[in-house]
Write a protein that holds these residues in place. Structure first.
Motif, PDB file in Angstrom:
ATOM      1  N   HIS A 126      52.540  45.011  25.852  1.00  0.00           N
ATOM      2  CA  HIS A 126      52.228  46.433  25.749  1.00  0.00           C
ATOM      3  C   HIS A 126      51.490  46.895  26.995  1.00  0.00           C
ATOM      4  O   HIS A 126      50.418  46.381  27.318  1.00  0.00           O
ATOM      5  CB  HIS A 126      51.403  46.686  24.487  1.00  0.00           C
ATOM      6  N   GLN A 127      52.100  47.840  27.685  1.00  0.00           N
ATOM      7  CA  GLN A 127      51.535  48.364  28.931  1.00  0.00           C
ATOM      8  C   GLN A 127      50.579  49.511  28.621  1.00  0.00           C
ATOM      9  O   GLN A 127      50.969  50.508  28.006  1.00  0.00           O
ATOM     10  CB  GLN A 127      52.641  48.845  29.857  1.00  0.00           C
ATOM     11  N   HIS A 128      49.326  49.350  29.031  1.00  0.00           N
ATOM     12  CA  HIS A 128      48.309  50.387  28.863  1.00  0.00           C
ATOM     13  C   HIS A 128      47.847  50.833  30.237  1.00  0.00           C
ATOM     14  O   HIS A 128      47.640  50.009  31.141  1.00  0.00           O
ATOM     15  CB  HIS A 128      47.103  49.832  28.090  1.00  0.00           C
ATOM     16  N   GLN A 129      47.650  52.125  30.401  1.00  0.00           N
ATOM     17  CA  GLN A 129      47.172  52.625  31.683  1.00  0.00           C
ATOM     18  C   GLN A 129      46.546  53.991  31.511  1.00  0.00           C
ATOM     19  O   GLN A 129      46.760  54.674  30.508  1.00  0.00           O
ATOM     20  CB  GLN A 129      48.298  52.689  32.705  1.00  0.00           C
ATOM     21  N   GLY A 130      45.753  54.371  32.504  1.00  0.00           N
ATOM     22  CA  GLY A 130      45.112  55.679  32.486  1.00  0.00           C
ATOM     23  C   GLY A 130      43.839  55.650  33.293  1.00  0.00           C
ATOM     24  O   GLY A 130      43.587  54.733  34.075  1.00  0.00           O
ATOM     25  N   ILE A 131      43.013  56.662  33.098  1.00  0.00           N
ATOM     26  CA  ILE A 131      41.728  56.765  33.782  1.00  0.00           C
ATOM     27  C   ILE A 131      40.702  55.986  32.962  1.00  0.00           C
ATOM     28  O   ILE A 131      40.420  56.321  31.817  1.00  0.00           O
ATOM     29  CB  ILE A 131      41.301  58.233  33.962  1.00  0.00           C
ATOM     30  N   PHE A 132      40.158  54.970  33.573  1.00  0.00           N
ATOM     31  CA  PHE A 132      39.318  54.002  32.874  1.00  0.00           C
ATOM     32  C   PHE A 132      37.985  54.638  32.471  1.00  0.00           C
ATOM     33  O   PHE A 132      37.249  55.155  33.306  1.00  0.00           O
ATOM     34  CB  PHE A 132      39.080  52.812  33.797  1.00  0.00           C
ATOM     35  N   ALA A 224      32.184  49.686  38.058  1.00  0.00           N
ATOM     36  CA  ALA A 224      32.820  49.797  39.372  1.00  0.00           C
ATOM     37  C   ALA A 224      34.079  50.659  39.353  1.00  0.00           C
ATOM     38  O   ALA A 224      34.423  51.264  40.381  1.00  0.00           O
ATOM     39  CB  ALA A 224      33.149  48.405  39.913  1.00  0.00           C
ATOM     40  N   TYR A 225      34.764  50.716  38.195  1.00  0.00           N
ATOM     41  CA  TYR A 225      36.079  51.362  38.178  1.00  0.00           C
ATOM     42  C   TYR A 225      36.173  52.523  37.185  1.00  0.00           C
ATOM     43  O   TYR A 225      37.280  53.033  36.952  1.00  0.00           O
ATOM     44  CB  TYR A 225      37.159  50.320  37.870  1.00  0.00           C
ATOM     45  N   ALA A 226      35.061  52.951  36.616  1.00  0.00           N
ATOM     46  CA  ALA A 226      35.086  54.125  35.747  1.00  0.00           C
ATOM     47  C   ALA A 226      35.638  55.319  36.527  1.00  0.00           C
ATOM     48  O   ALA A 226      35.235  55.576  37.659  1.00  0.00           O
ATOM     49  CB  ALA A 226      33.699  54.428  35.222  1.00  0.00           C
ATOM     50  N   GLY A 227      36.583  56.028  35.947  1.00  0.00           N
ATOM     51  CA  GLY A 227      37.206  57.163  36.606  1.00  0.00           C
ATOM     52  C   GLY A 227      38.384  56.813  37.481  1.00  0.00           C
ATOM     53  O   GLY A 227      39.036  57.704  38.021  1.00  0.00           O
ATOM     54  N   ALA A 228      38.667  55.508  37.636  1.00  0.00           N
ATOM     55  CA  ALA A 228      39.805  55.064  38.437  1.00  0.00           C
ATOM     56  C   ALA A 228      41.028  54.858  37.549  1.00  0.00           C
ATOM     57  O   ALA A 228      40.914  54.662  36.331  1.00  0.00           O
ATOM     58  CB  ALA A 228      39.467  53.761  39.161  1.00  0.00           C
ATOM     59  N   PHE A 229      42.211  54.873  38.170  1.00  0.00           N
ATOM     60  CA  PHE A 229      43.436  54.589  37.440  1.00  0.00           C
ATOM     61  C   PHE A 229      43.570  53.079  37.291  1.00  0.00           C
ATOM     62  O   PHE A 229      43.588  52.341  38.282  1.00  0.00           O
ATOM     63  CB  PHE A 229      44.657  55.148  38.175  1.00  0.00           C
ATOM     64  N   VAL A 230      43.659  52.624  36.043  1.00  0.00           N
ATOM     65  CA  VAL A 230      43.684  51.189  35.739  1.00  0.00           C
ATOM     66  C   VAL A 230      44.834  50.904  34.779  1.00  0.00           C
ATOM     67  O   VAL A 230      45.136  51.703  33.895  1.00  0.00           O
ATOM     68  CB  VAL A 230      42.343  50.741  35.121  1.00  0.00           C
ATOM     69  N   ARG A 231      45.434  49.739  34.962  1.00  0.00           N
ATOM     70  CA  ARG A 231      46.532  49.292  34.098  1.00  0.00           C
ATOM     71  C   ARG A 231      46.221  47.902  33.552  1.00  0.00           C
ATOM     72  O   ARG A 231      45.642  47.067  34.239  1.00  0.00           O
ATOM     73  CB  ARG A 231      47.836  49.256  34.891  1.00  0.00           C
ATOM     74  N   LEU A 232      46.612  47.649  32.304  1.00  0.00           N
ATOM     75  CA  LEU A 232      46.639  46.311  31.724  1.00  0.00           C
ATOM     76  C   LEU A 232      47.948  46.149  30.977  1.00  0.00           C
ATOM     77  O   LEU A 232      48.438  47.093  30.349  1.00  0.00           O
ATOM     78  CB  LEU A 232      45.511  46.062  30.720  1.00  0.00           C
ATOM     79  N   ASP A 233      48.502  44.943  31.012  1.00  0.00           N
ATOM     80  CA  ASP A 233      49.649  44.584  30.187  1.00  0.00           C
ATOM     81  C   ASP A 233      49.175  43.503  29.230  1.00  0.00           C
ATOM     82  O   ASP A 233      48.909  42.367  29.639  1.00  0.00           O
ATOM     83  CB  ASP A 233      50.791  44.071  31.061  1.00  0.00           C
ATOM     84  N   VAL A 234      49.030  43.865  27.950  1.00  0.00           N
ATOM     85  CA  VAL A 234      48.448  42.951  26.967  1.00  0.00           C
ATOM     86  C   VAL A 234      49.513  42.471  25.994  1.00  0.00           C
ATOM     87  O   VAL A 234      50.517  43.150  25.719  1.00  0.00           O
ATOM     88  CB  VAL A 234      47.291  43.610  26.190  1.00  0.00           C
TER      89      VAL A 234
END
Length: 281
Positions: A126-132, A224-234
């Motif tokens: 499952h691919q999750h992504q967005g603004i962390f 460190a990455y709040a507000g950044a575009f981040v992806r995880l594949d879980v």
């Protein structure tokens, strides 16, 4: 190895094919950067299909130790689909992997082809992504930054969490990623890596004993990455979907994890919650 059928020719991929490979991935709306393609090719073996000198398809594979492998970046240009190019490229990468237990993550469109080549479904991704925007830290376990002294433990956990030998892959990942680890009684019990990828950053792999530990290893990147575009594949069994959505990382796509020549034997006490990438697994 070179094979020819009508106007289509398949041959090994070279570094000077990477701009054309990038254009293919952009044509099918995959987010890979030039650096992502370069990283993937340098770690593995690739093939391209050409028509009149233009790249019409790609396929890559990676040895994961002596007994396992993965494959991915199977792309056929939209204008060339339906010509059997994907199947021919698949045969080339499967020949490279031989009788290794081989894992891939399939799109819905690609699944019938892989089934016809002996792959069977063993799970979902499952691919999750967005603004962390990770939730406030809980009272649970706390991760710390990884150091060079942690590398042997990180590699061992990566191997245990997947049932594959990941030494070479992890050595290269650690060279381009930041890491965090969990400790218990002085022993490293879990880790996560974050690196540039696609539209921003990807967190993965994440290897831990349970979902609470996996959450801690993901949330540690919040400052460190709040507000950044981040992806995880879980993995489908991760149990992290709702928590990730609350952290700003909505589920945007699902793939089917498939295996051929058996299934990797994973450790019962630690598992991989988030993968490296859909190609590298």
């Amino acid at each position: 190895m070179t094979t020819t059928y009508t106007a289509i020719t398949c041959r090994p991929m070279r570094e000077d094919d990477l701009p054309a490979a990038l254009a293919l991935s952009q044509a099918v709306r995959w987010p890979h950067r030039p650096e992502d393609w370069q990283f993937a090719l340098r770690l593995g073996t690739g093939f391209v299909a050409e028509e009149d000198g233009a790249v019409a398809g790609t396929a890559l594979c990676w040895h994961q130790g002596a007994h396992h492998g993965s494959l991915g970046l199977i792309i056929v240009a939209p204008a060339h689909q339906g010509k059997g190019i994907g199947r021919r490229l698949m045969h080339l990468v499967l020949d490279q992997l031989g009788d290794r237990c081989t894992v891939l993550n399939a799109t819905v469109a690609g699944q019938p082809l892989y089934e016809s080549l002996g792959f069977r479904a063993i799970g979902t991704l499952h691919q999750h992504q967005g603004i962390f925007a990770p939730p406030a830290a809980s009272a649970g376990p706390r991760a710390r930054p990884a150091t060079a002294a942690d590398i042997p433990a990180i590699v061992a956990l990566a191997n245990r969490g997947t049932g594959m030998v990941r030494d070479e892959l992890l050595k290269h990942l650690i060279g381009v990623a930041d890491g965090a680890v969990l400790e218990q009684d002085g022993a490293v019990t879990g880790f996560s890596l974050i690196r540039p990828f696609g539209r921003g950053h990807v967190i993965g792999p994440v290897v831990a004993a349970d979902a609470a530990c996996a959450q801690a290893l993901i949330a540690t990147w919040g400052d460190a990455y709040a507000g950044a575009f981040v992806r995880l594949d879980v993995t489908g069994s991760s149990g992290l979907g709702e928590w990730l959505a609350q952290a700003g990382l909505a589920e945007v796509d699902t793939a089917v994890t498939m295996a051929r020549h058996g299934v990797p034997a994973q450790d019962a006490t630690v598992r991989q919650f988030a993968i490296v990438s859909q190609a590298l697994c």
